[in-house]
Design a protein around this motif. Structure first.
Motif, PDB file in Angstrom:
ATOM      1  N   UNK B  33       8.926  -1.620   4.511  1.00  0.00           N
ATOM      2  CA  UNK B  33       8.771  -0.652   3.430  1.00  0.00           C
ATOM      3  C   UNK B  33       7.387  -0.860   2.855  1.00  0.00           C
ATOM      4  N   UNK B  34       6.518   0.106   3.027  1.00  0.00           N
ATOM      5  CA  UNK B  34       5.141  -0.035   2.559  1.00  0.00           C
ATOM      6  C   UNK B  34       5.024   0.623   1.200  1.00  0.00           C
ATOM      7  N   UNK B  35       4.457  -0.075   0.230  1.00  0.00           N
ATOM      8  CA  UNK B  35       4.142   0.559  -1.037  1.00  0.00           C
ATOM      9  C   UNK B  35       3.060   1.594  -0.790  1.00  0.00           C
ATOM     10  N   UNK B  36       3.287   2.801  -1.280  1.00  0.00           N
ATOM     11  CA  UNK B  36       2.335   3.868  -1.019  1.00  0.00           C
ATOM     12  C   UNK B  36       1.156   3.804  -1.969  1.00  0.00           C
ATOM     13  N   UNK B  37       0.107   4.554  -1.641  1.00  0.00           N
ATOM     14  CA  UNK B  37      -1.110   4.613  -2.445  1.00  0.00           C
ATOM     15  C   UNK B  37      -0.914   5.438  -3.711  1.00  0.00           C
ATOM     16  N   UNK B  38      -1.599   5.086  -4.798  1.00  0.00           N
ATOM     17  CA  UNK B  38      -1.548   5.910  -6.001  1.00  0.00           C
ATOM     18  C   UNK B  38      -2.376   7.187  -5.851  1.00  0.00           C
ATOM     19  N   UNK B  39      -3.317   7.176  -4.944  1.00  0.00           N
ATOM     20  CA  UNK B  39      -4.148   8.362  -4.737  1.00  0.00           C
ATOM     21  C   UNK B  39      -4.816   8.783  -6.034  1.00  0.00           C
ATOM     22  N   UNK B  40      -4.687  10.061  -6.395  1.00  0.00           N
ATOM     23  CA  UNK B  40      -5.347  10.561  -7.590  1.00  0.00           C
ATOM     24  C   UNK B  40      -4.520  10.425  -8.865  1.00  0.00           C
ATOM     25  N   UNK B  41      -3.453   9.636  -8.820  1.00  0.00           N
ATOM     26  CA  UNK B  41      -2.572   9.503  -9.982  1.00  0.00           C
ATOM     27  C   UNK B  41      -3.033   8.330 -10.849  1.00  0.00           C
ATOM     28  N   UNK B  42      -3.449   8.628 -12.067  1.00  0.00           N
ATOM     29  CA  UNK B  42      -3.942   7.563 -12.939  1.00  0.00           C
ATOM     30  C   UNK B  42      -2.806   6.642 -13.386  1.00  0.00           C
ATOM     31  N   UNK B  43      -1.669   7.242 -13.785  1.00  0.00           N
ATOM     32  CA  UNK B  43      -0.545   6.437 -14.261  1.00  0.00           C
ATOM     33  C   UNK B  43       0.754   6.974 -13.692  1.00  0.00           C
ATOM     34  N   UNK B  44       1.570   6.102 -13.152  1.00  0.00           N
ATOM     35  CA  UNK B  44       2.878   6.493 -12.626  1.00  0.00           C
ATOM     36  C   UNK B  44       3.946   5.726 -13.412  1.00  0.00           C
ATOM     37  N   UNK B  45       4.797   6.461 -14.127  1.00  0.00           N
ATOM     38  CA  UNK B  45       5.778   5.822 -15.005  1.00  0.00           C
ATOM     39  C   UNK B  45       7.175   6.370 -14.716  1.00  0.00           C
ATOM     40  N   UNK B  46       8.135   5.491 -14.486  1.00  0.00           N
ATOM     41  CA  UNK B  46       9.519   5.898 -14.266  1.00  0.00           C
ATOM     42  C   UNK B  46      10.264   5.968 -15.589  1.00  0.00           C
ATOM     43  N   UNK B  47      11.149   6.948 -15.722  1.00  0.00           N
ATOM     44  CA  UNK B  47      12.009   7.065 -16.908  1.00  0.00           C
ATOM     45  C   UNK B  47      13.451   6.908 -16.440  1.00  0.00           C
TER      46      UNK B  47
END
Lengths: 293, 293
Positions: B33-47
């Motif tokens: 399972x490879x952690x994917x790249x954030x690419x152009x996403x500055x912040x990724x937050x789960x709710x």
């Protein structure tokens, strides 16, 4: 990852099949999923909701206690493996014991036999972090390897959603039918319809719907209002041609007794009415299926 | 079925592993399972919420719209595959298009990019009946194969529970942290702690907690009361050493606007405060992790 996303709606071939009446159904890995025996259980009824948090577990616990008051023997199989609520609401704890003749259920103060994943963790805050296949295995064990004995009613508290657990329950447990709980929001009505459509697709009889959190009484002026908007349960019931089994209000007593592990003590005209309507609906469904046979 | 039930709490070997920082983690079938790249996403937050029905999707939608009002670019990945709510709340529909460069998200009236399993079914009542492995595949596609472009915030609306989807999100999506939503009932507090413990075990930063349905105003006398009992959010936040990001009341406007697909229009001092506290908390978490590096 690339390629088009898989098509939802209908389960892909080999991954999920409706059980064939009177015979085995193919399971998730192509293996045989055998519907288990009812044994000494007179009626097996699932309680589901589509959307979580509508008070499905509270309704299951209230209904179980009401059926006890009506003189029946009752068990609750808590199929919400990753979010078990029944033990907390009824104040019943594990561990589950196996003295050589299968797993013995715990017993609530009301005399309700209970089996839950909650009884298998060290403390009530430990999460059960499992992928689907293990959850599936546990569900079948909770039904087939537990010494339920003779019961008038086994209620199955289903998890929300339409994924592994409902599929497994529908495919491997001989349920007589399913009751659905919803709240007045349109979204809850929408998602309960998905769960009802899933049950229908898998040939599970829909016994009726219960509306929870329909109204609340202001503690200051005593007047009643609808905190989540107007009721929608009549429309949903009519659309599916099934009865409304009850409408339960938001009551401080339910929150307090549930938090204290004593929800089984809560009685009200609404809960009593739910018990009567539920029994009638189960009798109708069982009569129908006997007529068909 | 026979033999002892599997031991819950810690995922069994080979079935679920915490991602190793900077490297691949082994997945459900022993594959990588490879952690994917954030690419152009500055912040990724789960709710997330632990327990369903606490209004997690409403909070996600309200927060997304507030972040837009604060001048940010925002996306919402609806990871609640079997119970999607975001499209209904924000009034956004599919289908998802792929013109050769990846799946294009739909866009809400507020300009929020949205991807949801809801866009893949014929009508909004069709259930998505999938077992875990397919759900897992879809989640990774929703992140990795969607043209999210440049976004200040990607919010991930998590399903309730602690099974396949949260595991997959934690293991394959580079999230900066997680916000938890709960309601005042003790049971909701109990189950949110399970989800928080799971996130902690998998090294996901806890950004803060939001209490929903904390109070309601009587439409007859105007007085405010707590329909689900006294608040518990302060205790939960203190126990985990994280901030309370907001407390939202039960408001007819939220039910009505949500039912009408216009929840993004709802503003209130509480929602504005949530936006400020959320941004501060994300900044703190990001700063901390940069300091550690």
């Amino acid at each position: 990852m690339s390629g088009p996303p898989p098509t939802p709606g209908v389960p892909p071939s080999g991954d999920a099949h409706a059980p064939r009446t009177g015979g085995p159904a193919r399971g998730a890995r192509g293996g045989l999923l055998q519907r288990m025996d009812k044994g000494g259980l007179a009626h097996v009824v699932a309680v589901g909701s589509g959307k979580g948090g509508v008070g499905k577990s509270s309704v299951t616990a209230l209904l179980g206690a009401e059926l006890r008051r009506r003189g029946h023997t009752v068990g609750i199989l808590d199929a919400d493996i990753t979010g078990p609520s029944i033990p907390k609401l009824l104040g019943v704890a594990g561990p589950l014991l196996d003295r050589g003749e299968g797993i013995e259920p715990a017993t609530s103060r009301e005399g309700i036999s209970v089996v839950s994943s909650q009884f298998m963790v060290e403390d009530e805050q430990t999460p059960v972090i499992w992928r689907g296949p293990l959850v599936t295995r546990l569900i079948t064990q909770f039904f087939g390897s537990v010494q339920w004995g003779k019961l008038d009613y086994l209620l199955i508290d289903m998890p929300p959603g339409t994924s592994d657990v409902p599929l497994t329950v529908f495919q491997t447990i001989p349920i007589d039918g399913m009751v659905f709980v919803l709240t007045p929001q349109e979204l809850a009505a929408l998602i309960v319809k998905k769960a009802m459509n899933m049950a229908r697709e898998l040939h599970v009889p829909l016994l009726g719907v219960v509306e929870n959190m329909a109204s609340v009484a202001c503690p200051h002026c005593g007047q009643r209002f609808e905190p989540f908007g107007p009721s929608r349960v009549g429309g949903v019931a009519a659309e599916y041609g099934i009865p409304v089994l009850g409408q339960l209000p938001v009551t401080p007593a339910v929150s307090e007794l549930g938090d204290a592990g004593r929800l089984g003590e809560h009685t009200s005209p609404e809960v009593a009415g739910l018990g009567v309507a539920f029994e009638k609906s189960v009798q109708n469904a069982t009569k129908d299926s006997m007529t068909v046979l």
